[in-house]
Design a protein around this motif. Structure first.
Motif, mmCIF file in Angstrom:
data_model
loop_
_atom_site.group_PDB
_atom_site.id
_atom_site.type_symbol
_atom_site.label_atom_id
_atom_site.label_comp_id
_atom_site.label_asym_id
_atom_site.label_seq_id
_atom_site.Cartn_x
_atom_site.Cartn_y
_atom_site.Cartn_z
ATOM 1 N N TYR A 1 0.846 -1.199 0.000
ATOM 2 C CA TYR A 1 0.000 0.000 0.000
ATOM 3 C C TYR A 1 0.877 1.243 0.000
ATOM 4 O O TYR A 1 1.254 1.748 1.043
ATOM 5 N N HIS B 1 -2.990 5.159 -10.786
ATOM 6 C CA HIS B 1 -3.729 3.898 -10.773
ATOM 7 C C HIS B 1 -4.158 3.488 -9.368
ATOM 8 O O HIS B 1 -5.250 2.958 -9.179
ATOM 9 N N ASP B 2 -3.323 3.729 -8.378
ATOM 10 C CA ASP B 2 -3.642 3.293 -7.017
ATOM 11 C C ASP B 2 -4.648 4.192 -6.312
ATOM 12 O O ASP B 2 -5.100 3.875 -5.222
ATOM 13 N N GLN B 3 -5.050 5.304 -6.929
ATOM 14 C CA GLN B 3 -6.005 6.215 -6.299
ATOM 15 C C GLN B 3 -7.360 6.243 -7.002
ATOM 16 O O GLN B 3 -8.213 7.051 -6.658
ATOM 17 N N ARG B 4 -7.576 5.382 -7.931
ATOM 18 C CA ARG B 4 -8.825 5.421 -8.690
ATOM 19 C C ARG B 4 -10.033 4.978 -7.874
ATOM 20 O O ARG B 4 -11.160 5.236 -8.255
ATOM 21 N N GLU B 5 -9.824 4.311 -6.752
ATOM 22 C CA GLU B 5 -10.942 3.882 -5.928
ATOM 23 C C GLU B 5 -11.426 4.976 -4.993
ATOM 24 O O GLU B 5 -12.524 4.879 -4.464
ATOM 25 N N ARG B 6 -10.647 6.018 -4.798
ATOM 26 C CA ARG B 6 -11.039 7.121 -3.930
ATOM 27 C C ARG B 6 -12.071 8.004 -4.624
ATOM 28 O O ARG B 6 -12.152 8.040 -5.844
ATOM 29 N N SER B 7 -12.823 8.721 -3.836
ATOM 30 C CA SER B 7 -13.825 9.630 -4.367
ATOM 31 C C SER B 7 -13.204 11.013 -4.558
ATOM 32 O O SER B 7 -12.621 11.560 -3.624
ATOM 33 N N ARG C 1 -10.950 11.284 -15.465
ATOM 34 C CA ARG C 1 -10.510 10.613 -14.235
ATOM 35 C C ARG C 1 -9.609 9.421 -14.563
ATOM 36 O O ARG C 1 -8.553 9.255 -13.957
ATOM 37 N N SER D 1 -15.549 10.988 -16.245
ATOM 38 C CA SER D 1 -14.975 9.665 -15.983
ATOM 39 C C SER D 1 -13.784 9.380 -16.901
ATOM 40 O O SER D 1 -12.812 8.746 -16.486
#
Length: 107
Positions: A14, A84-90, A78, A75
């Motif tokens: 992480y 790539h590792d931050q695409r799940e954040r809002s 975005r 989108s």
């Protein structure tokens, strides 16, 4: 401070989360805020224009269509600009615009 083997594996798995870039210069700020304006406020302005010119039912359809187009464009921005590792954040539309401008126009 000494980390165990398990802690080292978690740190590697992480990575640290990057903050939203800070805009330096008026050109970069203008581009970021104009993209934000196009994504967030322009659909409402289009619907208001259609309402005053035609009818409120057509304005509702125009609002839904413009909102759908701005969501698709947001989108795409975005996916193109965020790490790539931050695409799940809002992220808000302004933060997406800042990431896009910082990655593509203001190095």
């Amino acid at each position: 401070m000494q980390f165990s083997k398990r802690d080292d594996d978690l740190i590697k798995e992480y990575p640290a989360i990057e903050n939203t870039p800070i805009m330096i210069g008026t050109r970069c700020k203008f581009l970021a805020y104009s993209i934000f304006f196009a994504l967030a406020i322009l659909p409402i302005m289009i619907a208001l224009f259609v309402w005053f010119e035609y009818d409120w039912m057509i304005a509702v359809g125009a609002l839904l269509f413009a909102y759908m187009v701005s969501t698709i464009v947001g989108s795409k921005l975005r996916l193109e600009s965020l790490p790539h590792d931050q695409r799940e954040r809002s992220f808000s539309s302004l933060e997406i615009a800042k990431w896009y401008v910082s990655k593509n126009f203001c190095y």
